[in-house]
Enzyme design. Structure first.
Site, PDB file in Angstrom:
ATOM      1  N   GLY A  22       0.625  -5.214   0.788  1.00 58.66           N
ATOM      2  CA  GLY A  22      -0.498  -5.215  -0.157  1.00 58.66           C
ATOM      3  C   GLY A  22      -0.108  -5.795  -1.503  1.00 58.66           C
TER       4      GLY A  22
ATOM      5  N   ALA B 289       0.863  -1.175   0.000  1.00 60.07           N
ATOM      6  CA  ALA B 289       0.000   0.000   0.000  1.00 60.07           C
ATOM      7  C   ALA B 289       0.899   1.224   0.000  1.00 60.07           C
ATOM      8  CB  ALA B 289      -0.858  -0.001   1.262  1.00 60.07           C
TER       9      ALA B 289
ATOM     10  N   GLU C 285       4.258  -5.708   7.269  1.00 56.76           N
ATOM     11  CA  GLU C 285       3.427  -4.672   7.894  1.00 56.76           C
ATOM     12  C   GLU C 285       3.770  -4.424   9.367  1.00 56.76           C
ATOM     13  OE1 GLU C 285       0.833  -6.033   4.427  1.00 56.76           O
ATOM     14  OE2 GLU C 285       2.300  -6.915   5.785  1.00 56.76           O
TER      15      GLU C 285
ATOM     16  N   GLU D 118      -0.583  -9.353  -1.161  1.00 56.54           N
ATOM     17  CA  GLU D 118      -2.025  -9.609  -1.000  1.00 56.54           C
ATOM     18  C   GLU D 118      -2.743  -9.544  -2.357  1.00 56.54           C
ATOM     19  OE1 GLU D 118      -3.221  -8.009   3.325  1.00 56.54           O
ATOM     20  OE2 GLU D 118      -1.840  -6.684   2.228  1.00 56.54           O
TER      21      GLU D 118
HETATM   22  N1  T1G Z   1       4.631   3.389  -0.206  1.00 56.03           N
HETATM   23  C1  T1G Z   1       5.095   4.617  -0.544  1.00 56.03           C
HETATM   24  N2  T1G Z   1       6.404   4.896  -0.846  1.00 56.03           N
HETATM   25  C2  T1G Z   1       7.247   3.872  -0.793  1.00 56.03           C
HETATM   26  C3  T1G Z   1       6.840   2.554  -0.438  1.00 56.03           C
HETATM   27  C4  T1G Z   1       5.458   2.334  -0.150  1.00 56.03           C
HETATM   28  N3  T1G Z   1       4.982   1.126   0.169  1.00 56.03           N
HETATM   29  N4  T1G Z   1       7.930   1.761  -0.460  1.00 56.03           N
HETATM   30  C5  T1G Z   1       8.963   2.544  -0.828  1.00 56.03           C
HETATM   31  N5  T1G Z   1       8.567   3.800  -1.014  1.00 56.03           N
HETATM   32  C6  T1G Z   1       9.396   4.935  -1.442  1.00 56.03           C
HETATM   33  C7  T1G Z   1      10.451   5.322  -0.413  1.00 56.03           C
HETATM   34  O1  T1G Z   1       9.930   6.198   0.541  1.00 56.03           O
HETATM   35  C8  T1G Z   1      11.502   5.978  -1.295  1.00 56.03           C
HETATM   36  O2  T1G Z   1      11.066   7.270  -1.586  1.00 56.03           O
HETATM   37  C9  T1G Z   1      11.436   5.154  -2.577  1.00 56.03           C
HETATM   38  O3  T1G Z   1      10.145   4.523  -2.563  1.00 56.03           O
HETATM   39  C10 T1G Z   1      12.477   4.091  -2.655  1.00 56.03           C
HETATM   40  O4  T1G Z   1      12.415   3.319  -1.476  1.00 56.03           O
HETATM   41  C11 T1G Z   1      -2.627  -3.206   2.793  1.00 56.03           C
HETATM   42  C12 T1G Z   1      -1.253  -1.757   4.655  1.00 56.03           C
HETATM   43  C13 T1G Z   1      10.435  -1.801  -1.541  1.00 56.03           C
HETATM   44  C14 T1G Z   1      12.259  -2.945  -0.349  1.00 56.03           C
HETATM   45  O5  T1G Z   1       6.465  -2.120   4.042  1.00 56.03           O
HETATM   46  O6  T1G Z   1      10.671  -1.986   2.171  1.00 56.03           O
HETATM   47  O7  T1G Z   1       0.908  -2.840   2.251  1.00 56.03           O
HETATM   48  O8  T1G Z   1      12.891   8.515  -0.516  1.00 56.03           O
HETATM   49  O9  T1G Z   1      14.724   3.895  -0.643  1.00 56.03           O
HETATM   50  O10 T1G Z   1      16.074   0.486  -0.645  1.00 56.03           O
HETATM   51  O11 T1G Z   1      -1.669  -4.874   4.036  1.00 56.03           O
HETATM   52  O12 T1G Z   1      11.221   0.585  -0.024  1.00 56.03           O
HETATM   53  O13 T1G Z   1      12.957   8.059  -2.956  1.00 56.03           O
HETATM   54  O14 T1G Z   1      11.258   9.668  -2.006  1.00 56.03           O
HETATM   55  O15 T1G Z   1      13.361   2.055   0.441  1.00 56.03           O
HETATM   56  O16 T1G Z   1      15.359  -0.133  -2.976  1.00 56.03           O
HETATM   57  C15 T1G Z   1       3.995  -2.748   3.095  1.00 56.03           C
HETATM   58  C16 T1G Z   1       8.174  -0.769   2.158  1.00 56.03           C
HETATM   59  C17 T1G Z   1       3.245  -1.480   3.171  1.00 56.03           C
HETATM   60  C18 T1G Z   1       7.527  -2.074   1.920  1.00 56.03           C
HETATM   61  C19 T1G Z   1      12.741  -0.928  -1.773  1.00 56.03           C
HETATM   62  N6  T1G Z   1       5.187  -2.568   2.306  1.00 56.03           N
HETATM   63  N7  T1G Z   1       9.247  -0.500   1.224  1.00 56.03           N
HETATM   64  O17 T1G Z   1      13.863  -0.611  -1.022  1.00 56.03           O
HETATM   65  O18 T1G Z   1      14.296   1.766  -1.871  1.00 56.03           O
HETATM   66  S1  T1G Z   1       1.851  -1.640   4.251  1.00 56.03           S
HETATM   67  C20 T1G Z   1       6.352  -2.254   2.849  1.00 56.03           C
HETATM   68  C21 T1G Z   1      10.437  -1.132   1.342  1.00 56.03           C
HETATM   69  C22 T1G Z   1       0.705  -2.531   3.358  1.00 56.03           C
HETATM   70  C23 T1G Z   1      -1.377  -3.786   3.281  1.00 56.03           C
HETATM   71  C24 T1G Z   1      -0.536  -2.898   4.113  1.00 56.03           C
HETATM   72  C25 T1G Z   1      11.514  -0.702   0.410  1.00 56.03           C
HETATM   73  C26 T1G Z   1      11.696  -1.609  -0.820  1.00 56.03           C
HETATM   74  P1  T1G Z   1      12.090   8.433  -1.773  1.00 56.03           P
HETATM   75  P2  T1G Z   1      13.769   2.790  -0.775  1.00 56.03           P
HETATM   76  P3  T1G Z   1      15.017   0.360  -1.658  1.00 56.03           P
END
Ligand code: T1G
Length: 717
Positions: free
Chosen positions: A107, A63, A130, A110
């Site tokens: 997500g 998400a 999450e 999912e």
């Molecule tokens: N949403 C918005 N922005 C995101 C994002 C996300 N999910 N993931 C990364 N970014 C942005 C981050 O802020 C950065 O921005 C750029 O992308 C590069 O990220 C319904 C509710 C995927 C492994 O927890 O673990 O889904 O600084 O520097 O090192 O059940 O990002 O460039 O402006 O980290 O290559 C669950 C979170 C969400 C994954 C890539 N997902 N992301 O790592 O790049 S909750 C996560 C990561 C959810 C559902 C629930 C990592 C990555 P900027 P980065 P990276």
């Protein structure tokens, strides 16, 4: 709305591509685009099946956390609800194949599990992280995952939050094929096979064979809760996610989804979720330096060289080798070099024993570390890191030497934890190439690197330090060159203040227990014993000249030092250590404290946990505020990242500055004033804290104001 989802058709298969850089998050417009594309694909008679794939470097990384940030702070239109898109995918009239590369997280997985089949490239990472954001999966993941991989694996994936690679996902039944070579071609071939086979859609929501029963799974849930309590101390979401998966076993799919939704709402409204989402973005913001753009040139680091094979030098060498960077490791004498290499070997042996990597990988890494007693080869190095004993004279002599040897574009770094980088640089002919790279022990494990920017340090060298930190898998935070930089500068008043409640009635164990209950990885007295009471005493002596006359100073540490109780290394410090180096409360120390208090005429009293927390943390927060207003840190959030990645501050509290915002800056400031009245003017609120408290503001708001201001007038640290 921007086109975030595209539809094409290839060889009789509809291809839906999600194109929402940088990580194809399920931002507004993506679910809607997916539904529209599915509708169109279903109406296309030439398409016998549907493949969903991510554009760019990844499948869906979850998400949009920005949306979650809004929801967690009660702003925006509430947490996103993906039920419609999930049902639309699952109910599609043609087989839907999810093609995964990069990451399918939260997500993202999912959505993938709502598909009828999943294929992935070998290095794809799939998981439900999450809990790292203080929430649980909120898109039916806690209901579909156990149906695909079984209850035990689902509990482990959701409680640990750790992703798995495609081969393991295949073994668990999460995906149906690992695609070697081109993903899209592999997915198209797979989709055509499925279409040829025909037959009913395989809906994950209808699978039950892996769910077991309430009775059968009871021990799994109990073990999951134990795992959550042990590995995620004090955290809400890891416990709650087990409740949600339990609902998958006890309730029909739709009711289970409603239960998940309830729990999700509860978690996202929690302080822990707000703090962890803050920590997520804070960690990504540290690399944004106002006067250093993405275009700033970066030196290419192909060869590193380290001076000093002690605890820090050895750990830094391992970090370089782990990242594939060959490193020369220099010592002054053979015995010291042998000790350093032996420690490195022992650390790698332990990792192999724990199955972290194979003996072959260990050999590769050891082969990248070249031990030596001379500067031979240093003239080829792109980065030289000095990790010698913490003495200004010694460091200056080393920098004068390497200045003569190193090639012009070699970055010269010092791992000093307290000394003046500008003074070190002043002995070289190239202060613009000098920077502080302050690693934390054990340097092959701790994620933090304080990047100390000197007056003359060039932007290219700062940008290189950030890039090297990322390459080493570290979090590089740029700080100014003040005494103790940021982390240690805040640690000193914390260490100092923690001793006073002990003189006034608490025991070291009580203070440490209070701090670890609060969530700190270690209590302050245990840290003191680990770092060395003698080190703490010597650093304190170095600061003695800064102390104002009449200001109260702690008394017990000095006595421990003179008694030779230097901590773990002498088997006794604030604690006594048993044969397994476990700290044990020591009545001798209690007696020493009581005598010291009596001598000083200090009346001992009951000290509450609240008072201990407030005195230990508010003094640290106050120092943080001083650091911000003096410009030695760019953001309060940077300070939070320093404490989360280098000092064992609990992530679910967001860091010291975020924690202060959670308490309320007025309350913090007023309590500081009370402590000032009781304990002297060592307790004086920093002007920035005072102002923000009066204005009813937060450090977070100050950060965004600063960031906005800097867009117009870049400020150097
Ligand atoms: N949403 C918005 N922005 C995101 C994002 C996300 N999910 N993931 C990364 N970014 C942005 C981050 O802020 C950065 O921005 C750029 O992308 C590069 O990220 C319904 C509710 C995927 C492994 O927890 O673990 O889904 O600084 O520097 O090192 O059940 O990002 O460039 O402006 O980290 O290559 C669950 C979170 C969400 C994954 C890539 N997902 N992301 O790592 O790049 S909750 C996560 C990561 C959810 C559902 C629930 C990592 C990555 P900027 P980065 P990276």
């Amino acid at each position: 709305m921007e086109q975030l989802v595209n539809l094409t058709t290839r060889d009789g298969v509809a291809v839906i591509t999600i194109d929402n850089p940088p990580v194809n998050a399920l931002s507004p417009g993506v679910p809607e685009g997916l539904i529209a594309a599915l509708d169109a694909a279903e109406q296309d008679p030439s398409a016998r099946a549907i493949v969903v794939i991510g554009g760019g470097r990844t499948f869906i990384a979850g998400a949009d956390i920005k949306e979650l940030e809004l929801a967690a702070s009660g702003r925006g239109s509430g947490p996103p609800d993906f039920h419609r898109i999930l049902a639309r995918i699952e109910d599609a009239g043609k087989p839907v194949v999810m093609a995964i590369h990069g990451t399918a997280l939260g997500g993202g997985n999912e959505v993938a599990m709502a598909g009828h089949y999943r294929v992935a490239v070998p290095d794809a990472q799939i998981g439900q992280p999450e809990v790292n954001l203080g929430i649980i999966p909120g898109a039916e993941g806690t209901q579909r995952l156990p149906r695909l991989v079984g209850v035990a694996a689902a509990v482990d994936l959701c409680v640990s939050g750790k992703p798995i690679r495609a081969p393991e996902a295949l073994k668990l039944g999460l995906i149906d094929r690992v695609i070697e070579g081109d993903l899209l071609n592999g997915a198209l071939a797979f989709a055509r096979e499925i279409a040829d086979k025909g037959g009913p859609r395989r809906k994950t929501s209808e699978l039950t064979d892996k769910l077991g029963s309430e009775f059968v799974d009871a021990s799994i849930f109990a073990a999951g809760r134990d795992q959550a309590r042990k590995t995620r101390r004090n955290m809400l979401a890891p416990l709650k996610v087990v409740d949600a998966i339990e609902a998958a076993v006890n309730l029909p799919f739709d009711e289970g989804c409603r239960k998940e939704r309830e729990i999700f709402q509860e978690c996202i409204a929690s302080d822990q979720a707000r703090a962890l989402i803050h920590a997520f973005f804070a960690e990504r913001a540290v690399s944004k330096i106002p006067d250093i753009s993405k275009e700033t040139a970066v030196y290419n680091i192909r060869q590193a060289a380290i001076i000093g094979a002690g605890t820090m030098g050895g750990g830094i060498a391992m970090a370089c080798a782990n990242a594939g960077i060959p490193v020369l490791l220099k010592e002054v004498e053979q015995a010291a070099l042998d000790r350093g290499i032996a420690t490195i070997k022992k650390n790698y042996d332990n990792s192999v024993k724990k199955g972290r990597f194979s003996p072959a990988v260990m050999d590769q890494r050891m082969a990248l570390i070249h031990p030596q007693l001379t500067y031979e080869g240093f003239e080829q190095a792109d980065l030289i890191i000095e990790a010698a004993f913490e003495s200004m004279a010694l460091k200056k002599s080393i920098f004068a030497e390497i200045d003569k040897i190193a090639k012009p574009d070699c970055v010269l770094a010092s791992n000093t934890s307290t000394l003046d980088i500008d003074e070190i640089a002043s002995v070289t002919s190239r202060p613009r190439m000098v920077i502080g790279l302050h690693f934390f022990s054990p340097a092959n494990v701790m994620r933090l690197v304080e990047i100390v920017r000197g007056q003359a340090t060039s932007k290219e060298v700062v940008a290189t330090a950030l890039a090297v930190s990322k390459k080493l898998g570290k979090v590089g935070v740029v700080v100014g060159n003040c005494r103790g930089f940021v982390g240690n500068r805040m640690m000193l008043p914390y260490m100092r203040e923690a001793q006073f409640p002990v003189e006034e009635g608490a025991t070291p164990e009580q203070v440490d227990r209070t701090l670890t209950n609060f969530g700190m990885a270690m209590g302050i007295f245990a840290v003191d014993d680990m770092a060395g009471v003698d080190v703490g005493y010597r650093v304190g002596q170095e600061y003695k000249h800064l102390e104002k006359p009449g200001v109260r100073t702690p008394r017990v540490l000095e006595k421990l030092f003179h008694l030779g109780r230097h901590g773990q290394k002498t088997g006794a410090g604030w604690y006594r250590y048993d044969e397994n180096r476990k700290p044990v409360a020591d009545p001798e120390v209690h007696a020493l404290i009581e005598n010291t208090a009596q001598e000083a005429g200090i009346e001992r009293r009951q000290i509450t946990e609240d008072e201990i927390i407030q005195r230990c943390l508010y003094i640290m927060i106050n120092e943080g505020a001083k650091i911000l207003e003096e410009g030695y840190a760019l953001r309060a959030a940077d300070i939070d990242v320093i404490y989360l990645t280098g000092y064992g501050f609990p992530a679910y509290r967001g860091g010291p500055m975020w924690y202060a915002d959670t308490v309320g800056l007025k309350k913090v400031r007023d309590r500081i004033a009370e402590f000032g009245a009781q304990h002297g003017d060592f307790w004086q609120a920093a002007p920035l804290l005072d102002r923000l408290a009066d204005e009813g503001e937060t450090f977070a708001a100050w950060d965004s104001k600063q960031d906005r201001a800097r867009e117009h007038a870049p400020a150097l640290v």
